[in-house]
Design an enzyme around this catalytic site. Structure first.
Site, mmCIF file in Angstrom:
data_model
loop_
_atom_site.group_PDB
_atom_site.id
_atom_site.type_symbol
_atom_site.label_atom_id
_atom_site.label_comp_id
_atom_site.label_asym_id
_atom_site.label_seq_id
_atom_site.Cartn_x
_atom_site.Cartn_y
_atom_site.Cartn_z
ATOM 1 N N GLY A 25 0.823 -1.200 0.000
ATOM 2 C CA GLY A 25 0.000 0.000 0.000
ATOM 3 C C GLY A 25 0.854 1.246 0.000
ATOM 4 N N ASP A 153 -9.102 11.021 11.579
ATOM 5 C CA ASP A 153 -9.332 10.584 10.194
ATOM 6 C C ASP A 153 -10.129 9.282 10.162
ATOM 7 O OD1 ASP A 153 -9.235 10.887 7.465
ATOM 8 O OD2 ASP A 153 -7.252 9.990 7.221
#
Length: 491
Positions: A25, A153
């Site tokens: 990722g 977040d």
């Protein structure tokens, strides 16, 4: 060979321990690799700070250096936070350092799917499945808020459903501790978080509180229970404008069978006014009756991974963290608590508090508090001493949430009667509870506690009034400083 954008390659050993396998990722700030821990043989995730992003290359030299300093600071803070947060729903830290001058963090590898992908594959999800996901994430969030840390977040892309069905909160890259002394790595007035999940105060660039996370989590819960986001682009209003000014529609408008109590909970989580949002403990309390029970059937249609497994099959659910040897039992851990041993431990806690550095003794005492209450009852003076020292020690140590629970427990369980002494005790306990909750941005409750304590003190004998007034002034000063600096205080 696979090679990361900053030059690391598969097969390299990081920190003399973590052998890189493949990149899995990459985002604007970091790149994550799958690796094998040579010390244990288990797979781990190694997260590298990206020093070569497109955004950095577009800056001039001075701006680039300033941005790199900020990114390195955030990365160091994420390392510190992961080392403090101890919960099966939060990846734990295994190691950190620098590899080829690039900072890295090694942590538990969570294999599974993001909640974003899970909802795409299974929407709409049954009520029990949605509650299982929400409750697990709320429990992990409660751990973060206890310290207190704001994630900042929360969104489906930052929630994983592991192969074992465990809801896991990931990516603390922009998380921020709320305790005084923490360094700010965001220019004041700037906005962090993800569009569609930012609380109104985030959009306006104000300082976050734990209730900021509750708003973002409310957006996630809305998707879980209603099958869609609370606000969507419709051509007439922008997303940010809707989050600032529009009220979300009841969940029942989009999903059949959503219980009224859940509808009310999620809508309160999405309140524009922070003070109206529930705390994470209330969120957990409301969700709990809707989670699966041991022995419940598997959801239909089947889903893999299955987030109900930790609830339905409690005997099969396992903590993903590596086992740690249990600490040796304290001296007081016998068949029955030993009074003298507890008294000696209380004296040790008093010394720690006096020195301003409560640590091991207060933790041992806090582990015994409930047991002392059960074995000796609420009227024994030593029980009250144990609870008060535990609360004071945890407060001084900075564990605000745990301290608040003990102060509230003393007021609820250990004080009887309504004489002058009891009224003074309750006023002081309420002030201390409010003082602890200030760390979570709950200023209005502290203002109310200070005001009410003044009324109580006015009706007490001089000696008792002086004791209440001393604590009242301490909390009032803290409230005034926070109001002056903004809420919560800017580190």
């Amino acid at each position: 060979m696979d090679m990361g954008s900053h030059g690391v390659r598969a097969g390299e050993r990081v920190g003399g321990r973590f052998e890189l396998v493949e990149p899995i990722g990459k985002g604007g700030m970091a790149q994550v690799w799958r690796a094998v821990d040579a010390a244990t043989g288990r797979e781990v995730a190694v997260k590298f700070l990206r020093l070569d992003s497109e955004d950095l290359h577009q800056l001039d030299t001075d701006e680039r250096l300033a941005e790199l300093d900020m990114l390195r600071g955030r990365f160091r803070r994420e390392t510190t936070l992961l080392g403090r947060l101890d919960h099966p729903g939060i990846p734990e830290l295994f190691g950190h350092g620098a590899h080829q001058d690039t900072p890295y963090i090694a942590m538990r590898l969570v294999t599974g799917v993001t909640l974003h992908d899970f909802l795409k594959a299974h929407r709409p999800v049954p009520l029990s499945v949605a509650a299982a996901v929400a409750a697990q994430v709320a429990d992990a969030l409660a751990c973060a808020h206890t310290h207190p840390v704001v994630h900042r977040d929360l969104k489906p892309q930052n929630i994983m459903i592991s192969d074992d069905g465990i809801g896991t909160l990931i990516d603390f890259g922009i998380a921020r501790p709320l305790l005084s002394g923490a360094t700010r790595y965001t220019p004041h007035g700037s906005s962090l978080g993800s569009h569609g999940y930012q609380a109104p105060e985030q959009i306006l660039g104000k300082d976050p509180t734990t209730l900021t996370d509750i708003y973002s989590f409310g957006c996630v819960c809305y998707q879980l229970f209603a099958g869609r986001a609370p606000f969507v682009l419709d051509g007439s209003k922008g997303m940010l404008e809707q989050h600032l000014y529009d009220e979300p529609l009841p969940l029942g408008m989009f999903a059949v069978g959503v219980p009224e109590v859940l509808d009310d909970l999620v809508l309160r989580m999405l309140s524009k006014d922070q003070e109206r949002r529930p705390g994470v403990e209330e969120v957990l309390k409301v969700l709990e009756p809707f989670t699966p029970r041991p022995g419940d059937p598997e959801p239909r249609p089947r889903m893999r991974p299955d987030p109900t497994v930790p609830f339905r099959l409690a005997d099969r659910a396992r903590d993903p963290r590596p086992a740690v040897p249990a600490p040796s039992a304290p001296v007081v851990e016998e068949e029955w608590l030993d009074v003298r041993a507890v008294e000696r431990l209380c004296e040790e806690v008093e010394r720690e508090i006096h020195d301003g550095d409560p640590d091991g003794a207060v933790r041992r005492l806090s582990a015994l508090a409930q047991r002392a209450r059960r074995e000796w009852g609420a009227r024994r003076p030593l029980v009250r001493r144990v609870w008060e020292l535990t609360a004071d020690g945890l407060r001084v140590a900075g564990d605000c949430a745990a301290a608040a629970r003990f102060y509230q427990g003393i007021a609820d369980e250990l004080i009887r009667g309504d004489g002058p002494g009891e009224r003074a005790d309750r006023a002081v306990l309420r002030l201390r509870t409010a003082e602890c909750r200030l760390a979570f941005g709950e200023i209005e409750a502290a203002i109310e506690a200070v005001r009410d304590a003044g009324y109580v003190a006015a009706g007490l004998p001089a000696e008792l009034a002086a004791r209440v007034e001393q604590v009242r002034r301490e909390v009032d000063v803290d409230v005034t400083e926070r109001l002056f600096k903004g809420r919560p205080p800017r580190p």
